[in-house]
Design a protein around this motif. Sequence first.
Motif, PDB file in Angstrom:
ATOM      1  N   GLY A  67       0.885  -1.576   0.035  1.00 26.84           N
ATOM      2  CA  GLY A  67      -0.264   0.016   0.345  1.00 26.84           C
ATOM      3  C   GLY A  67       1.307   0.848   0.211  1.00 26.84           C
ATOM      4  O   GLY A  67       2.228   1.089   0.342  1.00 26.84           O
ATOM      5  N   VAL A  68       0.758   2.496  -0.499  1.00 26.64           N
ATOM      6  CA  VAL A  68       0.546   3.529  -0.551  1.00 26.64           C
ATOM      7  C   VAL A  68       0.022   4.516  -0.439  1.00 26.64           C
ATOM      8  O   VAL A  68      -0.823   4.755  -0.052  1.00 26.64           O
ATOM      9  CB  VAL A  68       1.643   3.645  -1.589  1.00 26.64           C
ATOM     10  N   GLY A  69       0.308   5.876  -0.128  1.00 23.05           N
ATOM     11  CA  GLY A  69       0.044   7.443   0.901  1.00 23.05           C
ATOM     12  C   GLY A  69       0.713   8.434  -0.076  1.00 23.05           C
ATOM     13  O   GLY A  69       2.321   8.432   0.576  1.00 23.05           O
ATOM     14  N   VAL A  70       0.095   9.046  -0.213  1.00 23.72           N
ATOM     15  CA  VAL A  70       1.098  10.521   0.015  1.00 23.72           C
ATOM     16  C   VAL A  70      -0.096  11.896   0.454  1.00 23.72           C
ATOM     17  O   VAL A  70      -1.226  11.672   0.606  1.00 23.72           O
ATOM     18  CB  VAL A  70       1.179  11.455  -1.378  1.00 23.72           C
ATOM     19  N   ASN A  71       0.536  13.013   0.945  1.00 17.16           N
ATOM     20  CA  ASN A  71      -0.595  13.819   1.840  1.00 17.16           C
ATOM     21  C   ASN A  71      -1.268  14.879   0.510  1.00 17.16           C
ATOM     22  O   ASN A  71      -1.304  14.762  -0.342  1.00 17.16           O
ATOM     23  CB  ASN A  71       0.343  14.852   1.937  1.00 17.16           C
ATOM     24  N   ARG A  72      -2.703  14.399   1.433  1.00 16.59           N
ATOM     25  CA  ARG A  72      -3.778  15.120   0.727  1.00 16.59           C
ATOM     26  C   ARG A  72      -4.850  16.290   1.284  1.00 16.59           C
ATOM     27  O   ARG A  72      -5.752  16.450   1.308  1.00 16.59           O
ATOM     28  CB  ARG A  72      -4.428  14.122   0.386  1.00 16.59           C
ATOM     29  N   VAL A  73      -4.709  16.771   2.183  1.00 16.30           N
ATOM     30  CA  VAL A  73      -4.759  17.694   3.223  1.00 16.30           C
ATOM     31  C   VAL A  73      -5.510  18.477   2.368  1.00 16.30           C
ATOM     32  O   VAL A  73      -6.825  18.639   2.291  1.00 16.30           O
ATOM     33  CB  VAL A  73      -4.057  17.848   4.115  1.00 16.30           C
ATOM     34  N   VAL A  74      -4.661  19.820   1.585  1.00 16.63           N
ATOM     35  CA  VAL A  74      -5.850  20.571   0.973  1.00 16.63           C
ATOM     36  C   VAL A  74      -6.467  20.103  -0.102  1.00 16.63           C
ATOM     37  O   VAL A  74      -7.975  20.453  -0.201  1.00 16.63           O
ATOM     38  CB  VAL A  74      -4.129  21.458   0.361  1.00 16.63           C
ATOM     39  N   ALA A  83       0.110  11.735   4.818  1.00 16.45           N
ATOM     40  CA  ALA A  83       0.824   9.755   4.187  1.00 16.45           C
ATOM     41  C   ALA A  83       0.648   8.743   4.756  1.00 16.45           C
ATOM     42  O   ALA A  83       0.003   7.752   3.961  1.00 16.45           O
ATOM     43  CB  ALA A  83       1.994  10.481   3.421  1.00 16.45           C
ATOM     44  N   GLU A  84       1.192   9.207   5.702  1.00 16.26           N
ATOM     45  CA  GLU A  84       0.640   7.896   6.987  1.00 16.26           C
ATOM     46  C   GLU A  84      -0.323   7.232   6.584  1.00 16.26           C
ATOM     47  O   GLU A  84      -0.984   5.773   7.061  1.00 16.26           O
ATOM     48  CB  GLU A  84       1.048   7.849   7.915  1.00 16.26           C
ATOM     49  N   MET A  85      -2.197   7.830   7.282  1.00 22.15           N
ATOM     50  CA  MET A  85      -3.437   8.355   7.251  1.00 22.15           C
ATOM     51  C   MET A  85      -3.504   7.614   6.113  1.00 22.15           C
ATOM     52  O   MET A  85      -4.537   6.011   5.831  1.00 22.15           O
ATOM     53  CB  MET A  85      -4.082   8.685   7.914  1.00 22.15           C
ATOM     54  N   MET A  86      -3.359   7.494   4.986  1.00 22.22           N
ATOM     55  CA  MET A  86      -3.323   6.766   3.271  1.00 22.22           C
ATOM     56  C   MET A  86      -3.265   5.469   3.396  1.00 22.22           C
ATOM     57  O   MET A  86      -3.988   5.343   2.783  1.00 22.22           O
ATOM     58  CB  MET A  86      -3.511   8.405   2.497  1.00 22.22           C
ATOM     59  N   ALA A  87      -2.520   5.788   3.658  1.00 18.05           N
ATOM     60  CA  ALA A  87      -1.026   4.266   3.538  1.00 18.05           C
ATOM     61  C   ALA A  87      -1.628   3.215   4.597  1.00 18.05           C
ATOM     62  O   ALA A  87      -1.961   2.082   3.373  1.00 18.05           O
ATOM     63  CB  ALA A  87       0.624   4.482   4.332  1.00 18.05           C
ATOM     64  N   PHE A  88      -2.161   4.055   5.297  1.00 19.07           N
ATOM     65  CA  PHE A  88      -2.441   2.209   6.561  1.00 19.07           C
ATOM     66  C   PHE A  88      -4.441   2.911   5.903  1.00 19.07           C
ATOM     67  O   PHE A  88      -4.597   1.159   5.561  1.00 19.07           O
ATOM     68  CB  PHE A  88      -3.231   3.010   7.984  1.00 19.07           C
ATOM     69  N   ALA A  89      -5.009   3.025   5.661  1.00 20.92           N
ATOM     70  CA  ALA A  89      -6.646   2.995   4.978  1.00 20.92           C
ATOM     71  C   ALA A  89      -6.104   2.694   4.135  1.00 20.92           C
ATOM     72  O   ALA A  89      -7.475   0.942   3.766  1.00 20.92           O
ATOM     73  CB  ALA A  89      -7.240   4.516   4.893  1.00 20.92           C
ATOM     74  N   THR A  90      -5.321   2.874   3.319  1.00 24.59           N
ATOM     75  CA  THR A  90      -6.238   2.398   2.063  1.00 24.59           C
ATOM     76  C   THR A  90      -5.419   0.669   1.789  1.00 24.59           C
ATOM     77  O   THR A  90      -5.689  -0.231   1.272  1.00 24.59           O
ATOM     78  CB  THR A  90      -5.002   2.731   0.463  1.00 24.59           C
ATOM     79  N   THR A  91      -3.981   0.796   2.432  1.00 26.30           N
ATOM     80  CA  THR A  91      -3.658  -0.851   2.407  1.00 26.30           C
ATOM     81  C   THR A  91      -4.474  -1.897   3.525  1.00 26.30           C
ATOM     82  O   THR A  91      -5.222  -2.697   3.231  1.00 26.30           O
ATOM     83  CB  THR A  91      -2.182  -0.806   3.401  1.00 26.30           C
ATOM     84  N   GLN A  92      -5.393  -1.216   4.682  1.00 25.89           N
ATOM     85  CA  GLN A  92      -5.906  -2.278   5.480  1.00 25.89           C
ATOM     86  C   GLN A  92      -7.411  -2.292   4.340  1.00 25.89           C
ATOM     87  O   GLN A  92      -8.269  -3.725   5.032  1.00 25.89           O
ATOM     88  CB  GLN A  92      -6.591  -1.152   6.671  1.00 25.89           C
ATOM     89  N   ASN A  93      -7.768  -1.313   3.540  1.00 30.07           N
ATOM     90  CA  ASN A  93      -8.617  -1.287   3.476  1.00 30.07           C
ATOM     91  C   ASN A  93      -8.635  -2.678   1.650  1.00 30.07           C
ATOM     92  O   ASN A  93      -9.728  -3.536   1.702  1.00 30.07           O
ATOM     93  CB  ASN A  93      -8.897  -0.625   2.080  1.00 30.07           C
ATOM     94  N   ALA A  94      -7.657  -2.608   1.143  1.00 33.86           N
ATOM     95  CA  ALA A  94      -7.212  -3.171   0.510  1.00 33.86           C
ATOM     96  C   ALA A  94      -7.272  -4.775   1.074  1.00 33.86           C
ATOM     97  O   ALA A  94      -7.604  -5.950   0.013  1.00 33.86           O
ATOM     98  CB  ALA A  94      -5.901  -3.326  -0.558  1.00 33.86           C
ATOM     99  N   LEU A  95      -6.754  -5.080   1.740  1.00 33.71           N
ATOM    100  CA  LEU A  95      -6.250  -6.113   2.723  1.00 33.71           C
ATOM    101  C   LEU A  95      -7.534  -6.763   3.288  1.00 33.71           C
ATOM    102  O   LEU A  95      -7.809  -8.154   4.446  1.00 33.71           O
ATOM    103  CB  LEU A  95      -5.921  -6.533   3.256  1.00 33.71           C
TER     104      LEU A  95
END
Length: 196
Positions: A67-74, A83-95
């Motif tokens: 999984g990956v993430g980048v900052n998307r606040v704005v 970035a870390e929150m996005m990576a956790f969320a997308t990875t947990q969703n994928a798995l």
Amino acid sequence: MSRVATSFSVELPHWLPTFISSSPTHFSSAEERVRLAVELAKHNVVNGTGGPFGAAIFELDSGKLVGVGVNRVVPGNCSIAHAEMMAFATTQNALQTFDLGSSNLPNHQLATSAAMCAMCLGATVWSGVKSVLISARKEDVESLTGFDEGPVHPTWAEQLVGRGIAVTQDVIRDEGRKVLQLYSEGNGVVYNGRSA
Ligand SMILES: [Zn+2]
């Protein structure tokens, strides 16, 4: 539309699928894993799609990128879209799991382009990862960009270790610092500072 929102979503940027499709599936060394996170951060800056931060999650032993993430606040109008929150969320969703540390899964590792802020440190504990690799330090983020990392406890690293999460800092730190510098030179937006 309801008066009060009842759901939300934050998309990763348009360039990400192409970026991932041209990257390896496995990353063996700590340097390679962190370099991917730093490259994600750099692409986010160059494309103007968010703050100068990238993260990736790997299977700890095999090095498989999961999984990956980048900052998307704005762009996402979302203060938690680090970035870390996005990576956790997308990875947990994928798995399809809320716990990357489940006993039926391989161990997972977070690689991040810069030290976790106060929020992401908490999220790291709840995510279930067993290891983190960090490029730039908190003081690099604050001195090079002016971003506020929040009320991070001085013993954060020891506290993660105490919870079974290995911590490796300063992995290709100079490369992480360069991305922060790049963002600063481009007059990137520095948001949500709440320094005491
Ligand atoms: Zn954060």
